[in-house]
Motif scaffolding. Sequence first.
Motif, mmCIF file in Angstrom:
data_model
loop_
_atom_site.group_PDB
_atom_site.id
_atom_site.type_symbol
_atom_site.label_atom_id
_atom_site.label_comp_id
_atom_site.label_asym_id
_atom_site.label_seq_id
_atom_site.Cartn_x
_atom_site.Cartn_y
_atom_site.Cartn_z
ATOM 1 N N ILE A 7 0.901 -1.259 -0.034
ATOM 2 C CA ILE A 7 0.220 -0.002 -0.073
ATOM 3 C C ILE A 7 0.823 1.206 0.025
ATOM 4 O O ILE A 7 1.901 1.419 0.708
ATOM 5 C CB ILE A 7 -0.901 -0.021 1.289
ATOM 6 C CG1 ILE A 7 -1.878 -1.102 1.205
ATOM 7 C CG2 ILE A 7 -1.336 1.497 1.517
ATOM 8 C CD1 ILE A 7 -2.950 -1.034 2.322
ATOM 9 N N LEU A 8 0.520 2.167 -0.791
ATOM 10 C CA LEU A 8 0.988 3.569 -0.697
ATOM 11 C C LEU A 8 0.116 4.602 -0.685
ATOM 12 O O LEU A 8 -0.816 4.468 -1.615
ATOM 13 C CB LEU A 8 2.259 3.899 -1.981
ATOM 14 C CG LEU A 8 2.934 5.026 -1.835
ATOM 15 C CD1 LEU A 8 2.077 6.297 -2.305
ATOM 16 C CD2 LEU A 8 3.602 5.715 -0.694
ATOM 17 N N THR A 9 -0.102 5.527 0.217
ATOM 18 C CA THR A 9 -0.983 6.540 -0.098
ATOM 19 C C THR A 9 -0.314 7.380 0.681
ATOM 20 O O THR A 9 0.603 7.471 1.292
ATOM 21 C CB THR A 9 -2.327 6.007 0.432
ATOM 22 O OG1 THR A 9 -3.373 7.028 0.597
ATOM 23 C CG2 THR A 9 -2.271 5.840 2.132
ATOM 24 N N ALA A 31 -7.836 0.492 8.884
ATOM 25 C CA ALA A 31 -8.273 -1.003 8.831
ATOM 26 C C ALA A 31 -7.461 -2.096 7.846
ATOM 27 O O ALA A 31 -7.036 -3.056 8.396
ATOM 28 C CB ALA A 31 -9.715 -0.960 8.093
ATOM 29 N N LEU A 32 -6.706 -1.512 6.859
ATOM 30 C CA LEU A 32 -5.943 -2.227 5.919
ATOM 31 C C LEU A 32 -4.644 -2.411 6.747
ATOM 32 O O LEU A 32 -4.314 -3.748 6.519
ATOM 33 C CB LEU A 32 -5.557 -1.608 4.614
ATOM 34 C CG LEU A 32 -6.852 -1.399 3.660
ATOM 35 C CD1 LEU A 32 -6.641 -0.376 2.425
ATOM 36 C CD2 LEU A 32 -7.047 -2.825 3.059
ATOM 37 N N GLN A 33 -4.268 -1.508 7.396
ATOM 38 C CA GLN A 33 -2.931 -1.737 8.145
ATOM 39 C C GLN A 33 -3.069 -2.955 9.212
ATOM 40 O O GLN A 33 -2.353 -3.620 9.442
ATOM 41 C CB GLN A 33 -2.691 -0.239 8.905
ATOM 42 C CG GLN A 33 -1.754 -0.601 10.027
ATOM 43 C CD GLN A 33 -1.849 0.402 10.984
ATOM 44 O OE1 GLN A 33 -1.011 1.585 10.771
ATOM 45 N NE2 GLN A 33 -2.533 0.390 11.979
ATOM 46 N N ASN A 34 -4.183 -3.015 9.830
ATOM 47 C CA ASN A 34 -4.592 -4.126 10.650
ATOM 48 C C ASN A 34 -4.863 -5.214 10.181
ATOM 49 O O ASN A 34 -4.849 -6.088 11.074
ATOM 50 C CB ASN A 34 -5.530 -3.373 11.802
ATOM 51 C CG ASN A 34 -5.066 -2.189 12.601
ATOM 52 O OD1 ASN A 34 -3.963 -1.986 12.691
ATOM 53 N ND2 ASN A 34 -5.931 -1.345 13.074
ATOM 54 N N THR A 35 -5.036 -5.637 8.956
ATOM 55 C CA THR A 35 -5.213 -6.831 8.568
ATOM 56 C C THR A 35 -3.872 -7.478 8.430
ATOM 57 O O THR A 35 -3.715 -8.890 8.718
ATOM 58 C CB THR A 35 -5.637 -7.068 7.005
ATOM 59 O OG1 THR A 35 -4.657 -6.180 6.179
ATOM 60 C CG2 THR A 35 -6.985 -6.215 6.803
ATOM 61 N N GLY A 36 -2.762 -6.830 8.525
ATOM 62 C CA GLY A 36 -1.512 -7.526 8.574
ATOM 63 C C GLY A 36 -1.167 -8.029 7.024
ATOM 64 O O GLY A 36 -0.031 -8.707 6.801
ATOM 65 N N ASP A 37 -2.066 -7.908 6.222
ATOM 66 C CA ASP A 37 -1.705 -8.573 4.656
ATOM 67 C C ASP A 37 -0.950 -7.507 3.673
ATOM 68 O O ASP A 37 -0.650 -7.796 2.600
ATOM 69 C CB ASP A 37 -3.031 -8.769 4.101
ATOM 70 C CG ASP A 37 -3.717 -9.908 5.096
ATOM 71 O OD1 ASP A 37 -3.229 -10.545 5.323
ATOM 72 O OD2 ASP A 37 -5.042 -9.871 4.654
ATOM 73 N N TYR A 38 -0.604 -6.434 4.261
ATOM 74 C CA TYR A 38 -0.004 -5.352 3.676
ATOM 75 C C TYR A 38 1.392 -4.989 4.138
ATOM 76 O O TYR A 38 1.359 -4.454 5.387
ATOM 77 C CB TYR A 38 -0.844 -4.335 3.397
ATOM 78 C CG TYR A 38 -2.129 -4.600 2.760
ATOM 79 C CD1 TYR A 38 -2.305 -4.535 1.203
ATOM 80 C CD2 TYR A 38 -3.355 -5.025 3.504
ATOM 81 C CE1 TYR A 38 -3.531 -4.601 0.377
ATOM 82 C CE2 TYR A 38 -4.357 -5.320 2.465
ATOM 83 C CZ TYR A 38 -4.525 -5.091 1.394
ATOM 84 O OH TYR A 38 -5.840 -5.488 0.805
ATOM 85 N N GLU A 39 2.320 -4.357 3.342
ATOM 86 C CA GLU A 39 3.344 -3.658 3.649
ATOM 87 C C GLU A 39 2.812 -2.239 3.211
ATOM 88 O O GLU A 39 2.485 -1.892 2.214
ATOM 89 C CB GLU A 39 4.515 -3.791 2.617
ATOM 90 C CG GLU A 39 5.664 -3.074 2.786
ATOM 91 C CD GLU A 39 6.530 -3.510 3.831
ATOM 92 O OE1 GLU A 39 6.878 -4.634 3.924
ATOM 93 O OE2 GLU A 39 7.220 -2.782 4.413
ATOM 94 N N THR A 40 2.897 -1.418 4.389
ATOM 95 C CA THR A 40 2.068 -0.042 4.204
ATOM 96 C C THR A 40 2.999 1.297 4.319
ATOM 97 O O THR A 40 3.610 1.221 5.179
ATOM 98 C CB THR A 40 1.134 0.248 5.255
ATOM 99 O OG1 THR A 40 0.097 -1.163 5.086
ATOM 100 C CG2 THR A 40 0.048 1.305 5.165
ATOM 101 N N TYR A 41 2.836 1.959 3.231
ATOM 102 C CA TYR A 41 3.499 3.204 3.225
ATOM 103 C C TYR A 41 2.608 4.363 3.216
ATOM 104 O O TYR A 41 1.732 4.211 2.435
ATOM 105 C CB TYR A 41 4.656 3.314 2.212
ATOM 106 C CG TYR A 41 5.502 2.555 2.079
ATOM 107 C CD1 TYR A 41 6.746 2.437 2.729
ATOM 108 C CD2 TYR A 41 5.466 1.168 1.275
ATOM 109 C CE1 TYR A 41 7.908 1.755 2.742
ATOM 110 C CE2 TYR A 41 6.461 0.276 1.382
ATOM 111 C CZ TYR A 41 7.482 0.447 2.033
ATOM 112 O OH TYR A 41 8.509 -0.661 1.976
ATOM 113 N N ILE A 42 2.729 5.209 4.084
ATOM 114 C CA ILE A 42 1.814 6.561 4.154
ATOM 115 C C ILE A 42 2.645 7.686 4.033
ATOM 116 O O ILE A 42 3.734 8.012 4.846
ATOM 117 C CB ILE A 42 0.891 6.547 5.533
ATOM 118 C CG1 ILE A 42 0.135 5.161 5.379
ATOM 119 C CG2 ILE A 42 0.169 7.655 5.341
ATOM 120 C CD1 ILE A 42 -0.667 5.114 6.383
#
Length: 339
Positions: A7-9, A31-42
């Motif tokens: 994820i990038l947003t 919500a997406l961050q907390n699924t643990g399914d994503y490497e997340t960049y904000i």
Amino acid sequence: MTKKHVILTGDRPTGKLHIGHYVGSLKNRVALQNTGDYETYIMIADMQALTDNARDPEKIRHSLLQVALDYLAVGIDPAKSTILVQSQIPALNELTMAYLNLVSVSRLNRNPTVKSEIKQKAFGESVPAGFFIYPVSQAADITAFKADTVPVGEDQEPMLEQTREIVRSFNNIYQQEILVEPEGYFPPKGQGRIPGLDGNAKMSKSLDNAIYLGDSADAVQKKVMSMYTDPEHVHIEDPGHIEGNTVFTYLDIFADDTAHVAELKAQYQHGGLGDVKIKRYLNEVLQAKLQPIRERREQYAANEDAVYDILKQGSEKANQVAAQTLHEVRHAIGIDYFG
Ligand code: TRP
């Protein structure tokens, strides 16, 4: 092991974030961050904010911290998501230059979001070139991290379309599958947009019709009590309208007790329910949602150094990832002459 989705947003730091940002994207991100399914960049997109605020860098500097506080307050967790500052990632600029050659001026001219922003900002003949090309810089933001998922408001779809075109052109011209085509991740239909307190379709700072995530309990109450309802609902006994009634629009979005909201609606339409009552109820509902956010915001605000440290660490990590992508891009183009 299968590769994680990425994820990038991000947001432009031009002011504090409000509950419109919350329902439009922040809630989704948490919500997406907390699924643990994503490497997340904000990303706090300060360079993009400068494209129409070059003469007011102090506003951007100040807002950078405000946005970071808003992120942390709503539950973006630096242990799970990388929060980064756009201007600290030099590779993004080089990627932007490479992508600009793959995009025509007329294509940029057709971007509906940029078009309406240009009109709204009244640049006249003096549209900054950096502003005009920001969709390309946004493509660099997204592709630098090989993001496949971009949780944003619906107004950002044209940026994603532009990014996908650039990715296809790049991979096609340079014959390598380096860049990844992103998909938008939007709030469920009808839930991503919240009108302003005055009933205007958009909540925004410039219209002065917003409730901010950092607003005090008092400020929230005052704003709720001043909200636009149904101008034809003059006397309590009069039947009132739900449609276009901002208080009910907010209740639909924020109230968990949907049965109670349905009762209130029926009563309001029938006549005999005053605006003050529904506003008091909305105030209760909003206070319950905003209080934990406000408290967390205050805790972080009391320790600015720690917040800047989170941004620094996030930016350092992001820098490595973006530099690697740039390395691959230079290699694909063949401008890595010296190894
Ligand atoms: N244009 C976005 C906005 O106005 C901010 C942004 C900058 C962004 N870079 C991004 C959003 C990359 C998603 C992905 O809010």
